[in-house]
Design an enzyme around this catalytic site. Sequence first.
Site, PDB file in Angstrom:
ATOM      1  N   ALA A 250       1.864 -16.606  33.509  1.00 53.50           N
ATOM      2  CA  ALA A 250       0.941 -17.652  33.913  1.00 53.50           C
ATOM      3  C   ALA A 250       0.510 -17.279  35.314  1.00 53.50           C
ATOM      4  CB  ALA A 250       1.649 -19.005  33.917  1.00 53.50           C
ATOM      5  N   LYS A 251      -0.800 -17.082  35.468  1.00 53.98           N
ATOM      6  CA  LYS A 251      -1.263 -16.527  36.731  1.00 53.98           C
ATOM      7  C   LYS A 251      -0.917 -17.408  37.914  1.00 53.98           C
ATOM      8  CE  LYS A 251      -4.649 -13.692  34.547  1.00 53.98           C
ATOM      9  NZ  LYS A 251      -5.983 -13.311  34.310  1.00 53.98           N
ATOM     10  N   ARG A 252      -0.720 -18.682  37.651  1.00 54.04           N
ATOM     11  CA  ARG A 252      -0.463 -19.568  38.774  1.00 54.04           C
ATOM     12  C   ARG A 252       1.027 -19.740  39.079  1.00 54.04           C
ATOM     13  NH1 ARG A 252      -4.948 -21.458  36.636  1.00 54.04           N
ATOM     14  NH2 ARG A 252      -3.834 -22.643  35.087  1.00 54.04           N
TER      15      ARG A 252
END
Length: 321
Positions: A250-252
């Site tokens: 998850a990029k965040r």
Amino acid sequence: MTHGHRGRFAPSPTGDLHLGSAATALVAWIAARTAGASFVLRVEDVDAPRVVPGCEAEQLEELRWLGLDWDEGPDAGGPCGPYRQSERGPVYEAALESLRERGLTYLCDCSRAEIARVASAPHAGDEGPRYPGTCRPHGHASRDFRRPPAVRLAVPAGEVVVRDRWQGELRQDVAREVGDFVLRRGDGVFAYQLAVVADDLAMGVGEVVRGADLLDSSPRQTLLARLLGGEAPDFAHAPLVVGADGERLAKRARGVPLRDRRLAGESGSEVVGHLARLLGLVAADERGPVAPRELVGRVDMDALAGVRQVRLRAATGESAC
Ligand code: GLU
């Protein structure tokens, strides 16, 4: 690398670079440098609505922070430019035209819902359900389109075989398993598959090194390269870096975007050291930062063979990798 003399990294400026993208960039860079090939940085901003303003500049800065460099790119120039897909429309138009002249494309105004209704079997791939070819008999004939039509490739029957440097042999009957895939969307946006193949051919990319999440695209791309009259590049799909839970990054998630690492005061070489250990390119007990250039000619890239994914040791946080 058996032909062509360029390697490449081709990020889409649609989101933050993260540990997974860094691993791919690192592996692609080492492969090219070890082979004595030029390294191209190509910005895959073909899907304009998804492009995040400022993202390209940040990605380039983060790649430099990691210690990577490139011989050709949007900032460096080079003989195969432009290096932004948004500026390469004429290359994609020419590719489409050459396919159309040979009756290999057709216009399609089917909606996603229509395709889903008639699809014989659900298909979990990136193309959605297999397109049943409803519009194929019409070719490019003008008719009353219900919506702006997409351009599809009339995929010839037969199996495509790809021998991936690390993932082994992949056989796919593209016509049966994927169907007639889209080359240009109804909204005029050139499809990733067309853009990437036209660019790799035009730029003389001999070996495509990228993450294993794109392995499934390689038969389509091999087929398309051949239909365009070119020699398909070799493929080398590196292990995908996933979270400790096996999920896609998850990029965040904290600690995963490279920006977090920089802001936390980590150096690019520390991140490269972590990734090189994680990928098995250097011994797990070899501590400390590693500059990418120290790895050229020193690491055994066969360590990546047969590995489809590697997990971060912690899903998030500073202890990741
Ligand atoms: N632009 C694609 C991505 O960021 C990579 C395409 C490729 O390497 O073929 O996922």
